[in-house]
Scaffold this motif. Structure first.
Motif, PDB file in Angstrom:
ATOM      1  N   ASN A  85       0.813  -1.210  -0.197  1.00 46.49           N
ATOM      2  CA  ASN A  85      -0.273   0.201   0.137  1.00 46.49           C
ATOM      3  C   ASN A  85       0.785   1.647  -0.079  1.00 46.49           C
ATOM      4  O   ASN A  85       0.070   2.286  -0.573  1.00 46.49           O
ATOM      5  CB  ASN A  85      -0.638   0.425   0.967  1.00 46.49           C
ATOM      6  N   ARG A 376      -6.516  -5.180   7.213  1.00 46.43           N
ATOM      7  CA  ARG A 376      -5.332  -3.841   6.483  1.00 46.43           C
ATOM      8  C   ARG A 376      -4.971  -4.061   4.707  1.00 46.43           C
ATOM      9  O   ARG A 376      -4.141  -4.357   4.377  1.00 46.43           O
ATOM     10  CB  ARG A 376      -3.593  -4.570   6.357  1.00 46.43           C
ATOM     11  N   LYS A 377      -5.947  -4.345   4.235  1.00 44.32           N
ATOM     12  CA  LYS A 377      -6.975  -4.564   2.639  1.00 44.32           C
ATOM     13  C   LYS A 377      -5.590  -4.108   1.834  1.00 44.32           C
ATOM     14  O   LYS A 377      -5.548  -2.441   2.690  1.00 44.32           O
ATOM     15  CB  LYS A 377      -7.724  -5.038   2.498  1.00 44.32           C
ATOM     16  N   LEU A 378      -5.839  -4.332   0.682  1.00 45.22           N
ATOM     17  CA  LEU A 378      -5.323  -3.233  -0.495  1.00 45.22           C
ATOM     18  C   LEU A 378      -6.199  -2.307  -0.844  1.00 45.22           C
ATOM     19  O   LEU A 378      -7.131  -2.311  -0.579  1.00 45.22           O
ATOM     20  CB  LEU A 378      -5.238  -3.754  -1.390  1.00 45.22           C
ATOM     21  N   ASN A 379      -5.422  -0.467  -0.726  1.00 41.31           N
ATOM     22  CA  ASN A 379      -6.340   0.088  -1.157  1.00 41.31           C
ATOM     23  C   ASN A 379      -6.741   0.385  -2.802  1.00 41.31           C
ATOM     24  O   ASN A 379      -5.531  -0.594  -3.146  1.00 41.31           O
ATOM     25  CB  ASN A 379      -5.105   1.485  -0.471  1.00 41.31           C
ATOM     26  N   HIS A 380      -7.235   0.986  -3.210  1.00 37.79           N
ATOM     27  CA  HIS A 380      -8.004   0.945  -4.105  1.00 37.79           C
ATOM     28  C   HIS A 380      -8.124  -0.606  -5.288  1.00 37.79           C
ATOM     29  O   HIS A 380      -8.102  -0.684  -6.002  1.00 37.79           O
ATOM     30  CB  HIS A 380      -6.762   2.246  -5.169  1.00 37.79           C
ATOM     31  N   HIS A 381      -8.582  -1.829  -4.030  1.00 40.11           N
ATOM     32  CA  HIS A 381      -8.489  -2.522  -4.554  1.00 40.11           C
ATOM     33  C   HIS A 381     -10.073  -3.489  -3.653  1.00 40.11           C
ATOM     34  O   HIS A 381     -10.480  -2.884  -2.524  1.00 40.11           O
ATOM     35  CB  HIS A 381      -7.937  -3.352  -4.327  1.00 40.11           C
ATOM     36  N   SER A 386      -7.992  -8.433  -1.728  1.00 40.82           N
ATOM     37  CA  SER A 386      -7.079  -8.575  -0.806  1.00 40.82           C
ATOM     38  C   SER A 386      -7.941  -9.937  -0.108  1.00 40.82           C
ATOM     39  O   SER A 386      -6.871 -10.973   0.313  1.00 40.82           O
ATOM     40  CB  SER A 386      -8.091  -7.714   0.795  1.00 40.82           C
TER      41      SER A 386
END
Length: 578
Positions: A85, A376-381, A386
């Motif tokens: 990220n 804490r997943k990926l941003n913009h996804h 994730s």
């Protein structure tokens, strides 16, 4: 004429060819090998089925997790998401791979790499998940055994006649018989309306599925998933809503999918998203896993402190990587591959009892591993992308810890060292191919895993590896063949001479020769190649007094000249000083 052209070409290339072959190459060169044994069977180290019966109950509690538990070091996947990220600016990121390339995992004496890749397919028309994730890492027990073997290198050098006595920075490799886990995960988003929702549950088809599989009757396009899916009648939507855990958190329900319908799938998972309204968002995931053959490398350097780092690659990627098809086009630079039935070679069936250890509770955070990672997943996804990465990483990490407690076995062969006045490991068994460095009982070790460790050192050496050295060697071989043929011809025919070794001698010979009609009209220059095709010989000719002989150049055939010209029988002489 052909022979002259070949001779000219050889004369101009033999020198450079010799120079190229005399240049040493800097590379890694073989430096011996030895077999190693681990006190574990192949089935226990690389099992085809995992039931969770041998996993201690304390592995469900994160504070008590040791390196042998499936969820151990789940924080590495969290670090991966955090780095992905924010580590690399968006304009510099690869359009296909999520950074970073890998995150570290530890064993009892080694440091490994957990490699995760997503968006491995580049075909927008494909009917499966484009954001599917793959993961792999080295088997912990094998990496520890290789690290222990690598540590003996420096000691063994002190008691050997090997020419590598000063090569302490060596690379130890296992290139055959080794396997490590490869995982593939595809998730699709769906929604449950309420407890009365009776629509069938459908899971994504495995990415890269063949057209034959897509034609099966149970493959549907009517589900809410954004890809082809396989309906599964063994689970209802109300049963999913009954999954234990707070509705405000991410929860996971493991599902044992039938392999016959899901083409080698290891297990299924349903991730319940935090409930925001009357409906319940869910992620339906298809997890596949298998043991794939791979090499493992480790450097043994006395200058390196801390844990030895293991790296690996496909054992034979050219033969394992699949051909692209209308439904599957894999990214060319993908280092993780998953294409059943060719790779991985040994599919794994995973039970719900074993999978539950991947979602251990974390009392310090008052939550579970799945919720902590999804937070804490990926941003913009979206959540599905994730979830692909998280489940692929968790599964590969957990599988790599099977057989965790197995260790390197055997008694080291020793020899007395007069300099140290003690017995130390006999390096000649390692470097001089006298045998294996370790001694084990043949009966007790018959079921143990045996691997071969090949050693290599970096240095300068002469070789013909590569196109240029092979070409230069061919030039020199042709040259030597021509020289030997000429030498044999001269020895048999007796036609040879040591005269006319300089241009001055040839000029004098030409001046003393009679004029010839063959060179007519060449006084001002030569414009036709036919002049060079005329045969030239050095013959004896009678002087005008018919008493003495002299040598001269004769063009054409002997029959075309006067009778006083005869083939030369003896050669020699010089200009008379008088």
């Amino acid at each position: 004429m052909t022979l002259i052209i070949v001779a000219v070409l050889l004369a101009s290339t033999v020198g450079p060819s010799s120079a190229i072959l005399l240049i040493p190459n800097l590379n890694y060169w073989p430096a011996g090998s030895t077999g190693i044994w681990m006190n574990v069977t192949a089935q226990d180290l690389w099992p085809s089925q995992l039931d969770g019966l041998n996993i201690p109950a304390y592995c469900l509690q994160a504070p008590n997790i040791t390196n042998g538990c499936p969820a151990s070091e789940w924080e590495s996947i969290s670090d991966y998401l955090l780095l992905a990220n924010g580590k690399i600016p968006p304009q510099l990121r690869s359009p296909f791979l999520v950074s970073p390339y890998s995150v570290p995992l530890t064993g009892q004496g080694s440091l490994r790499q957990l490699i995760i890749q997503h968006h491995i397919y580049d075909n927008e028309t494909a009917p499966f998940d484009q954001e599917a994730a793959q993961a792999t890492t080295q088997q912990s027990a094998v990496a520890d055994a290789l690290a222990a073997t690598s540590a003996l290198w420096d000691i063994a050098l002190q008691n050997s006649d090997s020419p590598f006595y000063d090569q302490r920075d060596a690379v130890q490799s296992i290139v055959a018989g080794n396997f490590q886990p490869y995982t593939l995960v595809s998730c699709g988003a769906d929604v449950i309306l309420d407890q009365t929702d009776d629509r069938p549950v459908a899971f994504p088809i495995p990415p890269g599925s063949s057209p034959e599989m897509l034609s099966r009757a149970h493959v549907t396009t009517d589900s809410a998933l954004p890809m082809y899916a396989i309906e599964y009648s063994g689970l209802t939507r109300p049963e999913i809503l009954d999954t234990p855990g707070p509705e405000s958190e991410y929860r996971v329900k493991w599902v044992g999918l039938p392999e016959s319908a899901f083409n080698g799938t290891s297990i299924g998972a349903v991730i319940l998203q935090p409930k925001m309204n009357e409906t319940q968002g869910i992620l339906l995931c298809n997890l596949a896993a298998g043991w794939g053959s791979s090499s493992m490398n480790m450097s043994s350097s006395p200058a390196a402190s801390g844990t030895d780092v293991a790296s690996s690659s496909l054992y034979d990627p050219d033969s394992l990587l699949p051909q692209s098809s209308d439904y599957s086009r894999r990214i060319a630079d993908s280092v993780v591959t998953f294409e059943l039935p060719r790779f991985p070679q040994r599919p794994i069936s995973i039970s719900k009892e074993w999978a539950k250890y991947l979602d251990a509770s974390i009392p310090a955070l008052n939550t579970t591993v799945i919720h902590a990672l999804m937070g804490r997943k990926l941003n913009h996804h979206d959540d599905a992308t994730s979830a692909n990465i998280i489940l692929a990483g968790l599964l590969a990490n957990g599988l790599a810890r099977t057989g965790f407690d197995s260790q390197l076995q055997g008694r080291i062969r020793t020899a007395f060292n007069p300099k140290l006045n003690t017995s130390i490991p006999d390096g000649d068994y390692w470097f001089a191919a006298k045998g294996d460095m370790f001694q084990v009982d043949a009966t007790g070790s018959k079921d143990w895993v045996k691997l071969r460790v090949d050693s290599s050192v970096e240095g300068y050496a002469f070789s013909i590896e590569g196109f240029a050295p092979k070409l230069t060697a061919a030039v020199l071989l042709i040259y030597c063949t021509l020289v030997m043929a000429h030498a044999c011809y001269a020895a048999v025919s007796g036609v040879s001479s040591q005269s006319w070794n300089s241009m001055a001698e040839l000029v004098v010979l030409a001046v003393n020769s009679s004029s010839t009609m063959q060179l007519r009209n060449t006084c001002a220059g030569i414009s036709q190649m036919c002049v060079f095709r005329s045969p030239i010989r050095i013959l004896t000719s009678k002087d005008f007094n018919d008493e003495d002989d002299h040598l001269e150049l004769v063009f054409g055939h002997v029959d075309d000249h006067e009778e006083n010209i005869e083939p030369v029988s003896t050669l020699g002489g010089g200009i008379d000083d008088n």
